[in-house]
Design an enzyme around this catalytic site. Structure first.
Site, PDB file in Angstrom:
ATOM      1  N   ASP A  18      14.132   2.315 -16.949  1.00  0.00           N
ATOM      2  CA  ASP A  18      14.110   1.204 -16.005  1.00  0.00           C
ATOM      3  C   ASP A  18      15.304   1.241 -15.060  1.00  0.00           C
ATOM      4  OD1 ASP A  18      13.216  -1.052 -14.777  1.00  0.00           O
ATOM      5  OD2 ASP A  18      13.628  -2.420 -16.412  1.00  0.00           O
ATOM      6  N   CYS A 249      12.168  -2.743 -10.030  1.00  0.00           N
ATOM      7  CA  CYS A 249      10.769  -2.321 -10.130  1.00  0.00           C
ATOM      8  C   CYS A 249      10.274  -1.868  -8.765  1.00  0.00           C
ATOM      9  CB  CYS A 249       9.908  -3.479 -10.637  1.00  0.00           C
ATOM     10  SG  CYS A 249       8.149  -3.079 -10.715  1.00  0.00           S
TER      11      CYS A 249
END
Length: 306
Positions: A18, A249
């Protein structure tokens, strides 16, 4: 001492996945493995190391199998691969073929809004429920641990408010498959402590004792660390964090990084909560990776040198 007498938590390092998936430049496989090795040395024992997504969608994760092939063969470390569909689970399973160390956990994901779910992985909520049920069953049947994250649980970048009832509906459906844990993710960093306490309070009442709670926070609006503390006070036993506060994201506009591992360690250390990760070594990893990226990382504790 926390209100539920909790004295320890686990930290999942998500930096290699991430933390790097939204970087403008491609980070080399060797440097990803460098982060992984250094954070293991610091005490991390669960780590998200790769994402099984199409390389055209997330080119920063195109070397997933190469990273996994180079992982330290440690029996005391659990490696997580993010899986958005059954194909992702198949790729995770393939990493264990021919005697390779491979992935230990399939990190399944379902999004708590139809619009974001369709943009992120081409699924409405109900489609995601069906897909994740099958993914969890399949992974478990093939010998992988399976856990699931409910993404955008605190708010959607396209629909705005996400009703708590929607999140609990998804959690109830996922709990029927008995995953290792269910995580609630604040993908766009919109949550506040009161919301954290509410959602995890509801989740705690819903889940049986064999399914634990995990929290994943982004620090877009500077509430991430406060949210982490609210999660601990609500009985969450596992918290995600990313070295340096890296992350974001690709499919959520303006979403910034995760809460930083160093900031979380500092919070837990000074609050008397055990976690097993060394702050000095985490800061050293941060400083080393700054030389790779050529810029200072967001972690405030690392900037203050602990």
């Amino acid at each position: 001492m926390t209100q539920n007498n909790q004295t320890s938590v686990n930290i999942v390092e998500v930096g290699p996945r991430d933390g790097l998936q939204n970087e403008p430049d491609i980070i080399s496989t060797a440097d990803k493995l460098g982060i992984i090795s250094k954070m293991i040395d610091a005490g991390i024992r669960r780590m998200e190391v790769a994402s099984f997504v199409h390389p055209k969608r997330v080119p920063q994760m195109a070397d997933a199998e190469a990273v996994i092939a180079g992982l330290p063969d440690r029996d005391d470390v659990s490696y997580i691969g993010l899986c958005l569909n059954k194909r992702g689970v198949l790729r995770a399973l393939a990493t264990k073929e021919e005697g390779q160390r491979g992935i230990d956990e399939a990190g399944c994901v379902i999004v708590a809004s139809d619009t974001f779910g369709q943009k992120n992985q081409g699924q409405t909520i109900e489609q995601g429920i069906r897909e994740n049920r099958e993914m969890i069953r399949f992974a478990k049947a093939e010998g992988l641990k399976a856990q699931v994250t409910i993404s955008a649980a605190f708010g959607c970048p396209f629909e705005g408010h996400v009703p708590p009832e929607t999140v609990m509906h998804i959690a109830s459906e996922m709990a029927e498959e008995e995953p290792l844990e269910i995580a609630l993710a604040d993908t766009i960093g919109v949550g506040v402590p009161a919301q954290v306490e509410d959602l995890f309070g509801r989740l705690k009442e819903l889940l049986p004792s064999n399914i634990s709670m995990r929290a994943h926070f982004h620090d877009t609006r500077n509430t991430g660390i406060a949210n982490a503390w609210a999660a601990v006070r609500s009985g969450v036993t596992t918290l995600d964090a990313s070295i340096g506060g890296l992350g974001g994201c690709p499919f959520a506009p303006n979403a910034t990084g995760n809460i930083s591992t160093e900031d979380l360690i500092n919070l837990l250390d000074r609050s008397g909560i055990k976690h097993g990760v060394d702050l000095t070594q985490a800061i050293a990893t941060n400083k080393w990776f700054e030389t790779i990226l050529g810029r200072q990382l967001p972690s405030l504790v690392a900037r203050a040198e602990g």
